[in-house]
Design a protein around this motif. Structure first.
Motif, PDB file in Angstrom:
ATOM      1  N   ASN A  83       0.833  -1.201   0.000  1.00  0.00           N
ATOM      2  CA  ASN A  83       0.000   0.000   0.000  1.00  0.00           C
ATOM      3  C   ASN A  83       0.873   1.259   0.000  1.00  0.00           C
ATOM      4  N   ASP A  84       0.232   2.383  -0.359  1.00  0.00           N
ATOM      5  CA  ASP A  84       0.974   3.635  -0.517  1.00  0.00           C
ATOM      6  C   ASP A  84       1.824   4.013   0.701  1.00  0.00           C
ATOM      7  N   ILE A  85       1.278   3.845   1.894  1.00  0.00           N
ATOM      8  CA  ILE A  85       2.005   4.302   3.076  1.00  0.00           C
ATOM      9  C   ILE A  85       3.301   3.503   3.260  1.00  0.00           C
ATOM     10  N   SER A  86       3.328   2.264   2.761  1.00  0.00           N
ATOM     11  CA  SER A  86       4.587   1.507   2.796  1.00  0.00           C
ATOM     12  C   SER A  86       5.445   1.793   1.569  1.00  0.00           C
ATOM     13  N   LEU A  87       4.801   2.089   0.439  1.00  0.00           N
ATOM     14  CA  LEU A  87       5.576   2.484  -0.745  1.00  0.00           C
ATOM     15  C   LEU A  87       6.390   3.741  -0.459  1.00  0.00           C
ATOM     16  N   LEU A  88       5.845   4.577   0.419  1.00  0.00           N
ATOM     17  CA  LEU A  88       6.588   5.771   0.828  1.00  0.00           C
ATOM     18  C   LEU A  88       7.957   5.363   1.375  1.00  0.00           C
ATOM     19  N   CYS A  89       8.004   4.398   2.249  1.00  0.00           N
ATOM     20  CA  CYS A  89       9.285   3.934   2.809  1.00  0.00           C
ATOM     21  C   CYS A  89      10.116   3.247   1.730  1.00  0.00           C
ATOM     22  N   LEU A  90       9.418   2.424   0.952  1.00  0.00           N
ATOM     23  CA  LEU A  90      10.142   1.655  -0.061  1.00  0.00           C
ATOM     24  C   LEU A  90      10.718   2.550  -1.151  1.00  0.00           C
ATOM     25  N   SER A  91      10.137   3.743  -1.334  1.00  0.00           N
ATOM     26  CA  SER A  91      10.654   4.637  -2.378  1.00  0.00           C
ATOM     27  C   SER A  91      12.101   5.036  -2.087  1.00  0.00           C
ATOM     28  N   CYS A  92      12.534   4.908  -0.850  1.00  0.00           N
ATOM     29  CA  CYS A  92      13.976   5.002  -0.555  1.00  0.00           C
ATOM     30  C   CYS A  92      14.572   3.624  -0.310  1.00  0.00           C
ATOM     31  N   GLY A  95      15.768   0.908  -2.899  1.00  0.00           N
ATOM     32  CA  GLY A  95      16.971   1.198  -3.683  1.00  0.00           C
ATOM     33  C   GLY A  95      16.746   1.420  -5.166  1.00  0.00           C
ATOM     34  N   THR A  96      15.491   1.602  -5.587  1.00  0.00           N
ATOM     35  CA  THR A  96      15.249   1.798  -7.024  1.00  0.00           C
ATOM     36  C   THR A  96      15.127   3.265  -7.419  1.00  0.00           C
ATOM     37  N   LEU A  97      14.882   4.143  -6.431  1.00  0.00           N
ATOM     38  CA  LEU A  97      14.727   5.571  -6.724  1.00  0.00           C
ATOM     39  C   LEU A  97      15.697   6.370  -5.851  1.00  0.00           C
ATOM     40  N   ALA A  98      16.108   7.523  -6.367  1.00  0.00           N
ATOM     41  CA  ALA A  98      17.037   8.354  -5.602  1.00  0.00           C
ATOM     42  C   ALA A  98      16.364   8.848  -4.316  1.00  0.00           C
ATOM     43  N   VAL A  99      17.145   8.975  -3.252  1.00  0.00           N
ATOM     44  CA  VAL A  99      16.574   9.426  -1.979  1.00  0.00           C
ATOM     45  C   VAL A  99      16.029  10.858  -2.086  1.00  0.00           C
ATOM     46  N   SER A 116      24.196  17.285  -7.747  1.00  0.00           N
ATOM     47  CA  SER A 116      24.313  15.995  -7.080  1.00  0.00           C
ATOM     48  C   SER A 116      24.097  14.825  -8.033  1.00  0.00           C
ATOM     49  N   LEU A 117      24.518  13.655  -7.592  1.00  0.00           N
ATOM     50  CA  LEU A 117      24.400  12.426  -8.395  1.00  0.00           C
ATOM     51  C   LEU A 117      23.063  11.713  -8.180  1.00  0.00           C
ATOM     52  N   HIS A 118      22.253  12.203  -7.255  1.00  0.00           N
ATOM     53  CA  HIS A 118      20.925  11.629  -6.984  1.00  0.00           C
ATOM     54  C   HIS A 118      21.015  10.116  -6.761  1.00  0.00           C
ATOM     55  N   MET A 119      21.791   9.761  -5.762  1.00  0.00           N
ATOM     56  CA  MET A 119      22.059   8.339  -5.510  1.00  0.00           C
ATOM     57  C   MET A 119      20.901   7.629  -4.825  1.00  0.00           C
ATOM     58  N   ARG A 120      20.912   6.306  -4.966  1.00  0.00           N
ATOM     59  CA  ARG A 120      19.871   5.433  -4.404  1.00  0.00           C
ATOM     60  C   ARG A 120      20.398   4.667  -3.196  1.00  0.00           C
ATOM     61  N   LYS A 145      20.211  -1.610   5.471  1.00  0.00           N
ATOM     62  CA  LYS A 145      19.134  -0.617   5.352  1.00  0.00           C
ATOM     63  C   LYS A 145      18.498  -0.644   3.968  1.00  0.00           C
ATOM     64  N   ALA A 146      19.179  -1.293   3.041  1.00  0.00           N
ATOM     65  CA  ALA A 146      18.689  -1.356   1.670  1.00  0.00           C
ATOM     66  C   ALA A 146      17.927  -2.665   1.533  1.00  0.00           C
ATOM     67  N   ILE A 147      16.615  -2.612   1.749  1.00  0.00           N
ATOM     68  CA  ILE A 147      15.902  -3.885   1.866  1.00  0.00           C
ATOM     69  C   ILE A 147      15.454  -4.447   0.517  1.00  0.00           C
ATOM     70  N   GLY A 148      15.625  -3.684  -0.551  1.00  0.00           N
ATOM     71  CA  GLY A 148      15.372  -4.230  -1.890  1.00  0.00           C
ATOM     72  C   GLY A 148      13.889  -4.424  -2.182  1.00  0.00           C
ATOM     73  N   THR A 149      13.602  -5.229  -3.200  1.00  0.00           N
ATOM     74  CA  THR A 149      12.210  -5.413  -3.642  1.00  0.00           C
ATOM     75  C   THR A 149      11.660  -6.786  -3.299  1.00  0.00           C
ATOM     76  N   ASP A 150      12.515  -7.681  -2.822  1.00  0.00           N
ATOM     77  CA  ASP A 150      12.021  -8.992  -2.389  1.00  0.00           C
ATOM     78  C   ASP A 150      11.697  -8.900  -0.904  1.00  0.00           C
ATOM     79  N   LEU A 151      10.412  -8.808  -0.604  1.00  0.00           N
ATOM     80  CA  LEU A 151       9.995  -8.564   0.780  1.00  0.00           C
ATOM     81  C   LEU A 151       9.546  -9.851   1.471  1.00  0.00           C
ATOM     82  N   ARG A 152       9.821 -10.988   0.859  1.00  0.00           N
ATOM     83  CA  ARG A 152       9.329 -12.242   1.435  1.00  0.00           C
ATOM     84  C   ARG A 152      10.014 -12.611   2.732  1.00  0.00           C
TER      85      ARG A 152
END
Ligand code: HEC
Ligand code: HEC
Ligand code: HEC
Ligand code: HEC
Ligand code: HEC
Length: 222
Positions: A83-92, A95-99, A116-120, A145-152
């Motif tokens: 859900n969106d409220i967790s996507l907010l956290c995942l958006s950093c 590791g797929t989008l710049a902080v 800046s280099l707009h790092m992830r 801290k970089a939990i990635g996209t596999d949340l299993r």
């Protein structure tokens, strides 16, 4: 009340914390306002939604098709995406989008000086990733801290809480639709990242809403 200033989620002070001018303006833009990396700047709170925006937040929605989510044995509400409220956290944290990939930069910020280099938040060794320095040698390893996209392997999120209107053995009843008296919070009845974490409370270890052991037994009876 709000103690985010000076914490690890305050991207305006990390250089001070680190005691080195390594990051701000290099790894990411310093918008000089710690809140806008998540919250809309005050002058944009009522602005029309922008395509790709996480509704109500100053962040871009990550690609939701790439997540691998925990699938529940007991609930028929296995989510198709966070859900969106967790996507907010995942958006950093995935590791797929710049902080510093915000929707609206504050009015006061001068984009002309952006170098800046707009790092992830990723442990990869390249110029798009904080892992370039945060490899455990130049600076602390950012991998945890970089939990990635596999949340299993992480705690299930974006599932409806059992003790709310579902009665499932092994779970306590919630004190209210908003959650539990000890601060553990439900969002529209669901468990999300911010159920367990309150990033506005950096004094608590791992920014948890309640201490390690009591956290789990807030919900689980065993
Ligand atoms: C890393 C993202 C992030 C940053 C940075 C951030 N917040 Fe939040 N904020 C959240 C989330 C997520 C929530 C909703 C979850 C919750 O209620 O804890 C929230 C909720 C709030 C709320 C409502 C709390 C409530 O109980 O309803 C206030 C007020 C707030 N933030 C103020 C601030 C201020 C002021 C700053 C800057 C000093 C800030 N936040 C920075 C993520 C962030
Ligand atoms: C704007 C980017 C950003 C967003 C959005 C964000 N974080 Fe973070 N988070 C960070 C950074 C940067 C760190 C520090 C990483 C480090 O220490 O190496 C961090 C660290 C953490 C930590 C570890 C704290 C510690 O003491 O080591 C937790 C827990 C955390 N974040 C949870 C969350 C949760 C939950 C959300 C959503 C409510 C969230 N984050 C949203 C950037 C972000
Ligand atoms: C040019 C190298 C470099 C890059 C790139 C870099 N950092 Fe750092 N960072 C450092 C150094 C050096 C320190 C201080 C030593 C340490 O904490 O390991 C540091 C410290 C930190 C801290 C700890 C501050 C504290 O005291 O708690 C956080 C959080 C952090 N960096 C986040 C990030 C994030 C997020 C990115 C990518 C957007 C990033 N860094 C990119 C060099 C870098
Ligand atoms: C059921 C409670 C719970 C939920 C839900 C939860 N976490 Fe956590 N999280 C924890 C606990 C407990 C820790 C500390 C122990 C550990 O590392 O496993 C932690 C640790 C972390 C850390 C730091 C890892 C480290 O070891 O340094 C980050 C980052 C983090 N969580 C982010 C998130 C994000 C992002 C989400 C949502 C996708 C999330 N958490 C959902 C309980 C939770
Ligand atoms: C807000 C309530 C809540 C909190 C707090 C909570 N959990 Fe959960 N947990 C759940 C729910 C709901 C499920 C989903 C159970 C299912 O799908 O069968 C779950 C699932 C799990 C699972 C997967 C179980 C399985 O069947 O594979 C583990 C492991 C787990 N939790 C451990 C923990 C730990 C450890 C903590 C403390 C750090 C914790 N939980 C905190 C509500 C919570």
């Amino acid at each position: 009340m709000n103690r985010i200033l000076g914490s690890k989620h305050d991207l305006t002070t990390l250089n001070q914390r680190a005691g080195a001018a390594a990051m701000e303006g290099v790894a990411y833009s310093d918008f000089e306002n710690a809140c806008v990396y998540c919250h809309l700047p005050p002058e944009k709170e009522l602005a029309a939604p922008v395509p790709g925006q996480i509704a109500g937040w100053n962040r871009v929605r990550p690609d939701t098709t790439k997540y691998e989510l925990y699938s529940s044995r007991n609930f028929d509400s296995t989510p198709s995406r966070p859900n969106d409220i967790s996507l907010l956290c995942l958006s950093c944290h995935d590791g797929t989008l710049a902080v510093d990939r915000v929707i609206h930069k504050p009015q006061s910020w001068q984009s002309g000086i952006d170098m800046s280099l707009h790092m992830r938040l990723s442990d990869a060794d390249n110029l798009q990733s904080c892992g370039k320095c945060h490899d455990g040698a130049v600076a602390h390893n950012i991998k945890m801290k970089a939990i990635g996209t596999d949340l299993r392997n992480d705690h299930p999120i974006s599932i409806r809480y059992a003790g709310l209107d579902l009665s499932i053995k092994g779970f306590r009843a919630a004190d209210s639709p908003q959650g539990f008296k000890n601060g553990v919070k439900l969002f529209d009845g669901n468990i999300e990242c911010a159920t367990c974490h309150d990033i506005h409370n950096p004094d608590s270890p791992m920014m948890l809403r309640t201490e390690g052991e009591t956290l789990c037994i807030t919900c689980h009876t065993n």
